[in-house]
Scaffold this active site. Structure first.
Site, PDB file in Angstrom:
ATOM      1  N   HIS A   1       0.874  -1.184   0.000  1.00  0.00           N
ATOM      2  CA  HIS A   1       0.000   0.000   0.000  1.00  0.00           C
ATOM      3  C   HIS A   1       0.911   1.234   0.000  1.00  0.00           C
ATOM      4  CE1 HIS A   1      -3.498   2.376   0.511  1.00  0.00           C
ATOM      5  NE2 HIS A   1      -3.802   2.141   1.780  1.00  0.00           N
TER       6      HIS A   1
ATOM      7  N   HIS B   1      -2.025  -2.035  -9.836  1.00  0.00           N
ATOM      8  CA  HIS B   1      -2.991  -1.423  -8.939  1.00  0.00           C
ATOM      9  C   HIS B   1      -4.247  -2.278  -8.918  1.00  0.00           C
ATOM     10  CE1 HIS B   1      -5.551   1.580  -7.044  1.00  0.00           C
ATOM     11  NE2 HIS B   1      -4.442   2.154  -6.663  1.00  0.00           N
TER      12      HIS B   1
ATOM     13  N   ASP C   1       3.040   5.629  -6.735  1.00  0.00           N
ATOM     14  CA  ASP C   1       4.267   5.547  -5.935  1.00  0.00           C
ATOM     15  C   ASP C   1       5.524   5.418  -6.770  1.00  0.00           C
ATOM     16  OD1 ASP C   1       3.154   5.751  -3.392  1.00  0.00           O
ATOM     17  OD2 ASP C   1       2.413   3.699  -3.542  1.00  0.00           O
TER      18      ASP C   1
HETATM   19  N1  ACO Z   1       5.193  -6.936 -10.138  1.00  0.00           N
HETATM   20  C1  ACO Z   1       5.102  -8.154 -10.732  1.00  0.00           C
HETATM   21  N2  ACO Z   1       3.945  -8.832 -10.907  1.00  0.00           N
HETATM   22  C2  ACO Z   1       2.826  -8.244 -10.459  1.00  0.00           C
HETATM   23  C3  ACO Z   1       2.828  -6.975  -9.848  1.00  0.00           C
HETATM   24  C4  ACO Z   1       4.061  -6.314  -9.690  1.00  0.00           C
HETATM   25  N3  ACO Z   1       4.127  -5.103  -9.119  1.00  0.00           N
HETATM   26  N4  ACO Z   1       1.569  -6.629  -9.504  1.00  0.00           N
HETATM   27  C5  ACO Z   1       0.800  -7.648  -9.903  1.00  0.00           C
HETATM   28  N5  ACO Z   1       1.549  -8.627 -10.482  1.00  0.00           N
HETATM   29  C6  ACO Z   1       1.064  -9.873 -11.093  1.00  0.00           C
HETATM   30  C7  ACO Z   1       0.682 -10.894 -10.040  1.00  0.00           C
HETATM   31  O1  ACO Z   1       1.780 -11.721  -9.703  1.00  0.00           O
HETATM   32  C8  ACO Z   1      -0.407 -11.630 -10.751  1.00  0.00           C
HETATM   33  O2  ACO Z   1       0.185 -12.483 -11.707  1.00  0.00           O
HETATM   34  P1  ACO Z   1      -0.448 -13.940 -12.002  1.00  0.00           P
HETATM   35  O3  ACO Z   1      -1.805 -13.656 -12.570  1.00  0.00           O
HETATM   36  O4  ACO Z   1       0.508 -14.586 -12.950  1.00  0.00           O
HETATM   37  O5  ACO Z   1      -0.521 -14.640 -10.661  1.00  0.00           O
HETATM   38  C9  ACO Z   1      -1.142 -10.555 -11.540  1.00  0.00           C
HETATM   39  O6  ACO Z   1      -0.138  -9.556 -11.792  1.00  0.00           O
HETATM   40  C10 ACO Z   1      -2.321  -9.944 -10.826  1.00  0.00           C
HETATM   41  O7  ACO Z   1      -1.855  -9.406  -9.584  1.00  0.00           O
HETATM   42  P2  ACO Z   1      -2.664  -9.391  -8.231  1.00  0.00           P
HETATM   43  O8  ACO Z   1      -1.699  -9.581  -7.098  1.00  0.00           O
HETATM   44  O9  ACO Z   1      -3.842 -10.325  -8.322  1.00  0.00           O
HETATM   45  O10 ACO Z   1      -3.228  -7.923  -8.243  1.00  0.00           O
HETATM   46  P3  ACO Z   1      -3.870  -7.188  -7.004  1.00  0.00           P
HETATM   47  O11 ACO Z   1      -4.929  -6.318  -7.571  1.00  0.00           O
HETATM   48  O12 ACO Z   1      -4.279  -8.141  -5.937  1.00  0.00           O
HETATM   49  O13 ACO Z   1      -2.645  -6.357  -6.428  1.00  0.00           O
HETATM   50  C11 ACO Z   1      -1.128  -4.618  -5.992  1.00  0.00           C
HETATM   51  C12 ACO Z   1      -2.485  -4.989  -6.604  1.00  0.00           C
HETATM   52  C13 ACO Z   1      -1.081  -5.105  -4.524  1.00  0.00           C
HETATM   53  C14 ACO Z   1      -1.006  -3.096  -5.982  1.00  0.00           C
HETATM   54  C15 ACO Z   1       0.003  -5.278  -6.817  1.00  0.00           C
HETATM   55  O14 ACO Z   1      -0.061  -4.845  -8.154  1.00  0.00           O
HETATM   56  C16 ACO Z   1       1.396  -4.992  -6.232  1.00  0.00           C
HETATM   57  O15 ACO Z   1       1.830  -5.714  -5.341  1.00  0.00           O
HETATM   58  N6  ACO Z   1       2.094  -3.923  -6.733  1.00  0.00           N
HETATM   59  C17 ACO Z   1       3.404  -3.559  -6.195  1.00  0.00           C
HETATM   60  C18 ACO Z   1       3.233  -2.779  -4.892  1.00  0.00           C
HETATM   61  C19 ACO Z   1       2.748  -1.370  -5.151  1.00  0.00           C
HETATM   62  O16 ACO Z   1       3.272  -0.658  -5.980  1.00  0.00           O
HETATM   63  N7  ACO Z   1       1.743  -0.967  -4.344  1.00  0.00           N
HETATM   64  C20 ACO Z   1       1.211   0.395  -4.405  1.00  0.00           C
HETATM   65  C21 ACO Z   1      -0.188   0.384  -4.934  1.00  0.00           C
HETATM   66  S1  ACO Z   1      -0.787   2.040  -5.023  1.00  0.00           S
HETATM   67  C22 ACO Z   1      -1.144   2.428  -3.439  1.00  0.00           C
HETATM   68  O17 ACO Z   1      -1.479   1.603  -2.628  1.00  0.00           O
HETATM   69  C23 ACO Z   1      -1.027   3.789  -3.024  1.00  0.00           C
END
Ligand code: ACO
Length: 437
Positions: free
Chosen positions: A268, A307, A363
């Site tokens: 987050h 996201h 971010d």
């Molecule tokens: N890097 C690599 N792979 C990723 C990333 C990432 N940053 N984000 C998602 N994926 C992949 C997952 O592994 C998944 O792959 P799969 O289908 O092969 O298993 C797919 O993309 C879908 O991802 P989910 O985890 O289901 O997406 P979710 O909506 O649950 O997660 C989140 C969103 C938590 C923001 C995620 O994208 C992440 O961890 N990003 C990096 C952390 C980040 O930047 N957070 C800030 C968000 S903005 C904020 O909160 C202010």
């Protein structure tokens, strides 16, 4: 003729139910009538992470994740970033309308009056080790405000709620600045009503020996934009925490500390800190392809990408990138910017990221701006929490006034042991491997 209902046939019983649809939603409680017999509790939904559950109605922030749209009270974020100030946007978010000139002047005055921090809280901040994570200190200090303002428990009184809202918005900035000064080992700078909210914040953070501190106009403008972009983001993890704690009618400082604690996680608000550490770890643009290979192999996560809601682009990121360009004109060039640009360039062409709709989020660039301002990475999430305070308190105000809201209490699917008897110690066998090891 079409009807706004959903017809469900339960194939276990053959029974059919007609469930009303309103605003693209069915009420989860309408599923409870779907039962196989008198002993059956009734149908529930299973939704870890609440990915498809509306927990509230809200009139504050609108997001269309597919179109990349973000609006506060109907006004596009791009217009607010171009024309508004943080405190004016906070007024809009909290009261629902842009203020008149007189209302804005009064609001600025009132928030300014609450920016002093009781010496008890200053001493509390100073009691932490100099290298305590600033976000841990911020969470503790905001929680402890409830000890100074026990009247905050009178949440049914609208005038009292407004007083706490002004206090929270103002004191979040002072707590953040004093936390940073303690972290650096420098004496505190007290608030200055002669400056804008953001200018005053910069002064509390950065004034050293200047007789007359004047914030750099480019940095003040950039921080104003960042604060507007971070002010609210509807039902995210931190806001949900604010609402869940608020739903028990706890005082708003306790709820605010809970919201900040949720923001602290790297998935987050702490993603901005994680982005910077990731860029430092990658080190140079030449190492980007190798790093992305590890991301695709599941060994790393590309922080600042992806996201839950935005599956096209994060509209805040586009504005932040422009703001970053302005800041980098007046600050020393950071070599990590080249790493970030190369990461973005390659990732946006890569099938792994394209197929999963992973784009830079808010971010990805904000950390580079904070680093250009000379802030340590550990302060980045605090820089997020200060403006998000206005969104948290607006959502709390909405919650408290919402007659439909109840104490937040989800259901579960129990997957543990069926009923069994307590065994005396002597009758127990060896522990299964890994348990109590
Ligand atoms: N890097 C690599 N792979 C990723 C990333 C990432 N940053 N984000 C998602 N994926 C992949 C997952 O592994 C998944 O792959 P799969 O289908 O092969 O298993 C797919 O993309 C879908 O991802 P989910 O985890 O289901 O997406 P979710 O909506 O649950 O997660 C989140 C969103 C938590 C923001 C995620 O994208 C992440 O961890 N990003 C990096 C952390 C980040 O930047 N957070 C800030 C968000 S903005 C904020 O909160 C202010």
């Amino acid at each position: 003729m079409s009807r706004d209902t959903l017809t469900v046939t339960d194939n276990r019983t053959g029974a059919t139910y007609e469930i009303p649809i309103a605003q693209g939603t069915i009420r989860a409680m309408d599923l409870r009538q779907i039962r196989t017999g008198a002993e059956d509790f009734g149908l529930m939904t299973y939704d870890p992470g609440l990915t498809n559950t509306a927990a509230t109605k809200s009139a504050i922030t609108y997001i269309d994740g597919d179109q990349g749209i973000l609006r506060y009270r109907g006004i596009p974020i791009e217009q607010l970033a171009a024309h508004s100030s943080y405190l004016e946007t906070a007024y809009l978010i909290i009261f629902g309308e842009l203020p008149t000139a007189a209302q804005l002047a009064q609001w600025e005055l009132e928030v300014g009056h609450h920016s002093m921090l009781h010496t008890n809280i200053q001493h509390l901040i100073e009691a932490f080790r100099y290298n305590a994570h600033p976000m841990s200190v911020f969470i503790s200090a905001t929680a402890s405000l409830s000890t100074l303002y026990p009247d905050a428990r009178q949440i049914a009184d609208p005038a009292n709620r407004l007083l706490q809202v002004q206090r929270m918005i103002a004191k979040a900035a002072t707590i953040a600045a004093f936390t940073y000064r303690h972290n650096q080992g420098w004496p505190n700078n007290y608030p200055d009503d002669g400056l804008s909210f953001v200018g005053n914040f910069l002064k509390m953070m950065f004034r050293m020996t200047e007789v007359q501190y004047q914030p750099d106009p480019v940095l003040e403008r950039a921080l104003n934009v960042l604060f507007i972009l971070h002010a609210d983001h509807e039902q995210n993890c931190g806001t949900n925490a604010m609402r869940v704690i608020g739903s028990s009618q706890a005082d708003p400082y306790s709820a605010l500390a809970g919201a900040a604690a949720a923001l602290y996680g790297p998935l987050h608000g702490a993603a901005n800190e994680a982005v910077l550490r990731m860029l430092e770890q990658i080190g140079s643009p030449a190492n980007v392809p190798g790093f992305l290979r590890r991301v695709k192999a599941g060994e790393e996560r590309l922080m600042g990408f992806g996201h839950r809601v935005y599956k096209n682009y994060d509209p805040r990121c586009r504005i932040i990138k422009r703001t970053a360009d302005e800041v980098f004109q007046v600050t020393p060039r950071n070599p990590l910017l080249d790493v970030a640009l190369e990461l973005e360039r390659i990732a946006l062409q890569d099938e792994y990221f394209i197929s999963r709709k992973l784009y830079p989020n808010v971010d990805f660039y904000s950390g580079l701006i904070y680093r250009a301002m000379n802030l340590p990475a550990s302060m980045f999430t605090v820089m997020f929490a200060v403006p998000r305070t206005c969104g948290w308190v607006a959502q709390w105000m909405e919650l408290v006034a919402d007659q439909e809201q109840k104490i937040s209490r989800p259901r579960q699917i129990y997957i543990g042991s069926p009923t069994r008897d307590y065994l005396p110690m002597a009758a127990r066998g060896a522990a299964p491997e890994g348990v109590g090891a």
